[in-house]
Design an enzyme around this catalytic site. Structure first.
Site, short mmCIF file in Angstrom:
data_model
loop_
_atom_site.label_atom_id
_atom_site.label_comp_id
_atom_site.label_asym_id
_atom_site.label_seq_id
_atom_site.Cartn_x
_atom_site.Cartn_y
_atom_site.Cartn_z
N GLY A 64 -15.82 -9.65 -12.02
CA GLY A 64 -15.64 -8.34 -11.47
C GLY A 64 -14.62 -7.44 -12.25
O GLY A 64 -13.56 -8.24 -12.53
N GLY A 113 -18.46 -12.57 -11.29
CA GLY A 113 -19.64 -11.61 -11.29
C GLY A 113 -20.51 -11.45 -12.31
O GLY A 113 -21.66 -11.29 -11.80
N GLU A 136 -12.71 -18.44 -9.11
CA GLU A 136 -12.29 -17.41 -7.72
C GLU A 136 -11.07 -18.39 -6.97
O GLU A 136 -10.28 -17.46 -6.56
CB GLU A 136 -13.55 -17.03 -6.72
CG GLU A 136 -14.42 -16.23 -7.40
CD GLU A 136 -15.49 -16.76 -8.12
OE1 GLU A 136 -16.33 -15.84 -8.78
OE2 GLU A 136 -15.48 -18.10 -8.61
N ASP A 144 -18.04 -16.73 -4.99
CA ASP A 144 -18.88 -15.83 -4.34
C ASP A 144 -20.15 -15.39 -5.18
O ASP A 144 -20.37 -16.36 -6.23
CB ASP A 144 -18.23 -14.77 -3.78
CG ASP A 144 -17.53 -13.91 -4.86
OD1 ASP A 144 -17.32 -14.45 -5.93
OD2 ASP A 144 -17.15 -12.62 -4.71
#
Length: 345
Positions: A64, A113, A136, A144
């Site tokens: 992300g 992401g 992460e 996630d």
């Protein structure tokens, strides 16, 4: 939008990430554009399948776009990050449950992401340069974008190992761990995509697939199963410290650079999902409990500062060099009430 190219080619809905200089990092606007296209194509008879790919050789999507998350969070604006994660997770669920086949072509780095948009479809293609990871915990988040769901389904204790160490998987490792399905050399991708566009038939993917080399992680799996077969972070690290192998010591050194709070919560989430049949929706809801609080109460802003803002690689983690208290884990993963993640019905 210059960051993404969305169109229909023949029988295929096409989504191409077009930010190669930024390693195709995923922004909030890109997430929403993909979500809109997928909802539209559900009703279009011409679209028989969806193809997701990316420009460049270095990365399908390296994660992300976290710079804006940091900027807004440091201003005390936590709503932006919470909205980003909420919309992103809904997109991840949509991809995982989409009625039409979703085919992803993941070259180079697929992380964070990128896993969320590339690793939940029915046909996930990797090649010689593919490197997939959930990094992460190194920036104060838990795995996630539905990554905890994939980790919970990985063989043995492999998911806990991958989630806490951010170890990078090659193509064969990714297939072993359940993050990918088909190994197809990069040189064949263009021809295969053209065939998929013309036919709308996913059987051509299987006919192009090659047997991948043996996974590197396969030989390590017995040791991983032994060392990560513990209920919490403290006991896993204790087992690593007591075991004399080079692998154990190197793994412990890697984990000691990551956020203890994030690793402890990641283990908690994976164990929670493994206690029953892993479920994508349950995984995303648990992940969102953490990310919703990650800026205010977790290590996320400090992790980003150390990694990409100051780049000193010296994060000052909460609970560094000490056991993570049980109440800290419970607080990060407590239900959110009216703020909990909801999905369309």
């Amino acid at each position: 939008m210059s960051d993404i190219n969305i169109r229909v080619e023949g029988r295929a809905g096409r989504i191409t990430l077009t930010r190669p200089k930024a390693l195709n990092a995923l922004s909030h606007d890109m997430c929403m554009a993909i979500d809109t296209a997928l909802h539209l194509w559900r009703e279009e008879e011409q679209v028989a399948l969806v193809i997701i790919d990316a420009e460049g050789d270095k990365a399908f999507c390296a994660g992300g776009d976290i710079a804006e998350l940091y900027e807004t969070g440091m201003r005390g604006d936590f709503d932006y990050g919470q909205s980003f994660w909420r919309d992103e997770y809904r997109l991840n669920a949509l991809l995982a449950t989409y009625a039409k086949p979703v085919v992803s072509f993941m070259q180079g780095y697929t992380m964070g992401g990128g896993v969320g948009i590339g690793c939940h479809g029915r046909h996930r293609v990797v090649e010689e340069s593919s490197r997939i990871a959930m990094p992460e915990c190194g920036i104060g988040l838990v795995p996630d974008v539905g990554g905890s769901y994939l980790l919970a389904r990985a063989p043995g204790q492999l998911g806990v190992y991958l989630g806490t160490t951010a170890a990078r998987m090659n193509a064969s490792d990714a297939i072993l761990a359940g993050f990918a399905d088909h190994f197809i050399p990069r040189a064949q991708w263009d021809d295969l995509i053209q065939i998929l566009e013309a036919s709308g038939e996913v059987d051509h993917i299987i006919s192009h697939a090659h047997t991948p080399p043996q996974a590197d992680l396969l030989n390590l799996l017995p040791e991983i199963n032994r060392l990560f077969d513990a209920p919490n972070l403290a006991e896993i690290q204790s087992q690593l410290a007591a075991y004399g192998s080079t692998f154990a010591q190197d793994t412990l050194a890697v984990m000691q650079r990551n956020s203890p709070l994030a690793m402890a919560c990641a283990i908690e989430i994976i164990r929670y999902l493994q206690a029953e049949t892993p479920d994508m929706y349950r995984a995303l809801r648990m992940e969102y409990r953490y990310t919703h609080r990650a800026m205010q109460e977790g290590d996320f802003l400090e992790g980003i500062r150390a990694a990409i803002i100051d780049k000193d690689r010296n994060p000052q983690w909460k609970f560094a060099n000490q056991p993570v208290p049980r109440d800290a884990i419970d607080r990060m993963l407590a239900p959110l009430g009216v703020d909990g993640l909801k999905f369309e019905t």
